[in-house]
Motif scaffolding. Structure first.
Motif, PDB file in Angstrom:
ATOM      1  N   ALA A   1       0.804  -1.233   0.000  1.00  0.00           N
ATOM      2  CA  ALA A   1       0.000   0.000   0.000  1.00  0.00           C
ATOM      3  C   ALA A   1       0.828   1.270   0.000  1.00  0.00           C
ATOM      4  O   ALA A   1       0.253   2.371  -0.027  1.00  0.00           O
ATOM      5  CB  ALA A   1      -0.915  -0.007   1.229  1.00  0.00           C
ATOM      6  N   GLN A   2       2.145   1.158   0.020  1.00  0.00           N
ATOM      7  CA  GLN A   2       2.995   2.317   0.269  1.00  0.00           C
ATOM      8  C   GLN A   2       2.736   3.483  -0.679  1.00  0.00           C
ATOM      9  O   GLN A   2       2.626   4.639  -0.258  1.00  0.00           O
ATOM     10  CB  GLN A   2       4.468   1.909   0.193  1.00  0.00           C
ATOM     11  N   VAL A   3       2.630   3.195  -1.963  1.00  0.00           N
ATOM     12  CA  VAL A   3       2.460   4.288  -2.934  1.00  0.00           C
ATOM     13  C   VAL A   3       1.134   5.015  -2.732  1.00  0.00           C
ATOM     14  O   VAL A   3       1.005   6.198  -3.052  1.00  0.00           O
ATOM     15  CB  VAL A   3       2.564   3.762  -4.377  1.00  0.00           C
ATOM     16  N   PHE A   4       0.139   4.312  -2.193  1.00  0.00           N
ATOM     17  CA  PHE A   4      -1.157   4.934  -1.941  1.00  0.00           C
ATOM     18  C   PHE A   4      -1.189   5.639  -0.592  1.00  0.00           C
ATOM     19  O   PHE A   4      -1.856   6.668  -0.440  1.00  0.00           O
ATOM     20  CB  PHE A   4      -2.265   3.878  -2.002  1.00  0.00           C
ATOM     21  N   LEU A   5      -0.453   5.091   0.375  1.00  0.00           N
ATOM     22  CA  LEU A   5      -0.439   5.701   1.704  1.00  0.00           C
ATOM     23  C   LEU A   5       0.222   7.076   1.678  1.00  0.00           C
ATOM     24  O   LEU A   5      -0.177   7.968   2.431  1.00  0.00           O
ATOM     25  CB  LEU A   5       0.290   4.787   2.690  1.00  0.00           C
ATOM     26  N   ARG A   6       1.229   7.222   0.835  1.00  0.00           N
ATOM     27  CA  ARG A   6       1.906   8.517   0.754  1.00  0.00           C
ATOM     28  C   ARG A   6       0.969   9.610   0.250  1.00  0.00           C
ATOM     29  O   ARG A   6       1.098  10.772   0.612  1.00  0.00           O
ATOM     30  CB  ARG A   6       3.124   8.406  -0.163  1.00  0.00           C
ATOM     31  N   LYS A   7       0.006   9.226  -0.571  1.00  0.00           N
ATOM     32  CA  LYS A   7      -0.911  10.200  -1.147  1.00  0.00           C
ATOM     33  C   LYS A   7      -2.097  10.472  -0.234  1.00  0.00           C
ATOM     34  O   LYS A   7      -2.437  11.640   0.024  1.00  0.00           O
ATOM     35  CB  LYS A   7      -1.418   9.676  -2.503  1.00  0.00           C
ATOM     36  N   ASN A   8      -2.744   9.418   0.239  1.00  0.00           N
ATOM     37  CA  ASN A   8      -3.945   9.590   1.074  1.00  0.00           C
ATOM     38  C   ASN A   8      -4.156   8.305   1.871  1.00  0.00           C
ATOM     39  O   ASN A   8      -4.898   7.410   1.460  1.00  0.00           O
ATOM     40  CB  ASN A   8      -5.168   9.894   0.199  1.00  0.00           C
ATOM     41  N   ALA A   9      -3.488   8.217   3.032  1.00  0.00           N
ATOM     42  CA  ALA A   9      -3.542   6.988   3.832  1.00  0.00           C
ATOM     43  C   ALA A   9      -4.955   6.708   4.322  1.00  0.00           C
ATOM     44  O   ALA A   9      -5.440   5.573   4.261  1.00  0.00           O
ATOM     45  CB  ALA A   9      -2.581   7.092   5.012  1.00  0.00           C
ATOM     46  N   LYS A  10      -5.638   7.718   4.815  1.00  0.00           N
ATOM     47  CA  LYS A  10      -6.994   7.520   5.323  1.00  0.00           C
ATOM     48  C   LYS A  10      -7.928   7.058   4.203  1.00  0.00           C
ATOM     49  O   LYS A  10      -8.759   6.160   4.396  1.00  0.00           O
ATOM     50  CB  LYS A  10      -7.511   8.818   5.940  1.00  0.00           C
ATOM     51  N   GLY A  11      -7.772   7.646   3.034  1.00  0.00           N
ATOM     52  CA  GLY A  11      -8.600   7.258   1.900  1.00  0.00           C
ATOM     53  C   GLY A  11      -8.344   5.829   1.476  1.00  0.00           C
ATOM     54  O   GLY A  11      -9.270   5.102   1.103  1.00  0.00           O
ATOM     55  N   TYR A  12      -7.080   5.392   1.560  1.00  0.00           N
ATOM     56  CA  TYR A  12      -6.757   4.018   1.178  1.00  0.00           C
ATOM     57  C   TYR A  12      -7.457   3.025   2.097  1.00  0.00           C
ATOM     58  O   TYR A  12      -8.141   2.098   1.642  1.00  0.00           O
ATOM     59  CB  TYR A  12      -5.247   3.794   1.216  1.00  0.00           C
ATOM     60  N   PHE A  13      -7.291   3.191   3.402  1.00  0.00           N
ATOM     61  CA  PHE A  13      -7.871   2.231   4.335  1.00  0.00           C
ATOM     62  C   PHE A  13      -9.397   2.284   4.327  1.00  0.00           C
ATOM     63  O   PHE A  13     -10.061   1.254   4.511  1.00  0.00           O
ATOM     64  CB  PHE A  13      -7.338   2.483   5.745  1.00  0.00           C
ATOM     65  N   SER A  14      -9.959   3.453   4.101  1.00  0.00           N
ATOM     66  CA  SER A  14     -11.422   3.553   4.095  1.00  0.00           C
ATOM     67  C   SER A  14     -12.036   2.846   2.897  1.00  0.00           C
ATOM     68  O   SER A  14     -13.193   2.400   2.953  1.00  0.00           O
ATOM     69  CB  SER A  14     -11.848   5.028   4.102  1.00  0.00           C
ATOM     70  N   ARG A  15     -11.289   2.706   1.809  1.00  0.00           N
ATOM     71  CA  ARG A  15     -11.799   2.027   0.613  1.00  0.00           C
ATOM     72  C   ARG A  15     -11.350   0.571   0.539  1.00  0.00           C
ATOM     73  O   ARG A  15     -12.143  -0.329   0.250  1.00  0.00           O
ATOM     74  CB  ARG A  15     -11.342   2.774  -0.642  1.00  0.00           C
ATOM     75  N   ALA A  16     -10.066   0.324   0.789  1.00  0.00           N
ATOM     76  CA  ALA A  16      -9.536  -1.034   0.637  1.00  0.00           C
ATOM     77  C   ALA A  16     -10.068  -1.988   1.697  1.00  0.00           C
ATOM     78  O   ALA A  16     -10.242  -3.184   1.441  1.00  0.00           O
ATOM     79  CB  ALA A  16      -8.011  -1.003   0.684  1.00  0.00           C
TER      80      ALA A  16
END
Length: 447
Positions: free
Chosen positions: A230-245
């Motif tokens: 998830a690293q490349v996505f966490l750098r951009k929007n960590a909260k958004g990543y976990f809320s969707r994934a």
């Protein structure tokens, strides 16, 4: 001659059902290989003759195209069926498929790749069954599912990859490859969060295999795998990543449900129903953990749990080795598939692609429960029929839940393997001391 003819059916029945023959008779060893060849022909015929059905492939490709174009904010990646709601490893897998299949346009090549994935997963399933000494008569059920072939080769769902990694985890655990199995499980979780249902069983197995310290290290390794994915996505929007994934509050539409349709739409959508399923899931998990899965510990389950709550190991180093030795291949596959079954039974909504986690699990659990072969095949046929009814009906959804519930009840009632239960230490036979020597009788003189 008549006696010989009468003995042939008896020999054939024993060869197909007797566990003692499974690992020794040369004909038994040919069964999995022969079925793999037959199923390979099935797969080729399905791709050649049955039209491809578009459901999620186009949406996957649309979402991946945005990732390829540079988008890293999960909340902004969308496709024709809605937003991206799967973890990062799903994106990487379908990005590879995006390039291999000419940006998703070569559907025939995609189907062929999914046929290879199907055959690889089936090979793992058969290897896991064989390691658990499942008799040959169960194996044909692994290749007969119409719905399962459809999920892989006519739909190209990401559940196919998640199922592959789930069975790879079981395969590696059965061979005591704990680190490799933990990584495989984390990769599967990186495809779809459905594998969270198996986490309690995976955690217990790793705890028994590696002890408290070792299992915590493997848990950290699995978390690191998730971070790297998830690293490349966490750098951009960590909260958004976990809320969707890993969106646990996602609401599924009633019209697509396969399992609870017989309850009616109003109750299906109610918060009361959701909380009831959650409570049932927790209660069933605790029941299986306390009564079934903690048996290799050789100690009262509450004592083990109390020690863990205090962050202390309940075992001495010698006991840890003894507990790890009790993790048989049958225990491992039974525990993980039981956890999978409980989660799916208590799921609010199952869609057709969830059959990828059920079709290969049910035959094993029914056999493990000691059900008569006729009843095993009957329950499997009912389940297969219900999952092929589209759209689902009150009758089909009742059967889906009924077979899951029956399998769960039978799995709970199954006898534990003697190897997984600690035997009380044998007391040495008490030696009875010999009677003390008697003094010689005095001679009597006669006057």
């Amino acid at each position: 001659m008549a006696d010989r003819e009468r003995s042939l059916p008896a020999k054939a029945y024993r060869l197909a059902t007797d566990v003692a023959c499974t690992q020794t008779h040369p004909l038994s060893r040919l069964v999995p290989f022969a079925l793999l060849v037959v199923d390979a022909v099935f797969c080729a015929g399905i791709i050649w003759r049955v039209p491809y059905t578009e459901i999620d492939w186009k949406a996957y490709m649309e979402q991946v195209s945005q990732f390829v174009a540079g988008e890293r904010d999960y909340t902004l990646i969308k496709g024709g069926t809605g937003p991206l709601v799967y973890p990062g490893f799903h994106v990487y897998i379908y990005t590879a498929l995006y390039w291999i299949t000419d940006k998703g346009r070569n559907i025939l090549l995609a189907q062929q790749l999914f046929a290879l994935l199907y055959m690889a997963t089936l090979s793992l399933v058969m290897a896991c069954y064989w390691k658990a000494k499942v008799p040959p008569y169960v194996f044909p059920l692994l290749i007969l599912s119409k719905r399962l072939h459809s999920i892989f080769m006519l739909r190209c769902f990401n559940d196919c990859f998640a199922a592959f990694f789930l069975w790879l985890t079981i395969y590696l655990f059965q061979r005591k490859l704990w680190t490799a199995g933990a990584i495989a499980y984390s990769l599967g979780l990186g495809v779809k969060m459905t594998l969270l249902l198996d986490l309690p069983a995976v955690g217990i197995i790793l705890f028994f295999a590696k002890g408290l310290s070792g299992s915590l290290k493997l848990a950290a390794l699995m978390a690191q795998v998730q971070y790297l994915v998830a690293q490349v996505f966490l750098r951009k929007n960590a909260k958004g990543y976990f809320s969707r994934a890993f969106e646990l509050s996602r609401q599924f539409l009633f019209k697509w449900t396969v399992n609870w349709r017989f309850l009616g739409e109003d109750y299906f959508l109610s918060r009361r129903f959701a909380l009831s399923l959650l409570a049932m899931h927790v209660a069933l998990l605790m029941k299986f953990i306390l009564d079934k899965w903690l048996k290799p510990a050789g100690k009262p389950a509450l004592d083990v749990i109390q020690s863990l709550l205090q962050l202390k190991s309940p075992f001495t180093p010698r006991e840890e080795r003894q507990v790890a030795a009790r993790l048989t291949p049958t225990y491992i596959i039974t525990t993980i598939l039981s956890a999978n079954l409980l989660g799916l039974l208590c799921a609010r909504s199952l869609h057709y692609q969830f059959y990828a986690y059920i079709a290969w699990a049910t035959p094993f659990l029914l056999w493990r429960a000691g059900v008569h072969p006729i009843l095993q095949y009957g329950l499997w046929a009912m389940q297969e029929w219900a999952w092929n009814v589209y759209p689902s009906t009150r009758m089909s959804s009742t059967i889906v839940v009924g077979v899951l519930g029956t399998t769960m009840r039978l799995a709970y009632a199954a006898e534990d393997e003697p190897e997984t239960v600690a035997q009380p230490p044998q007391q040495p036979a008490q030696q009875i001391p010999p009677p003390p020597p008697q003094p010689a009788a005095a001679s009597v003189k006669k006057d």
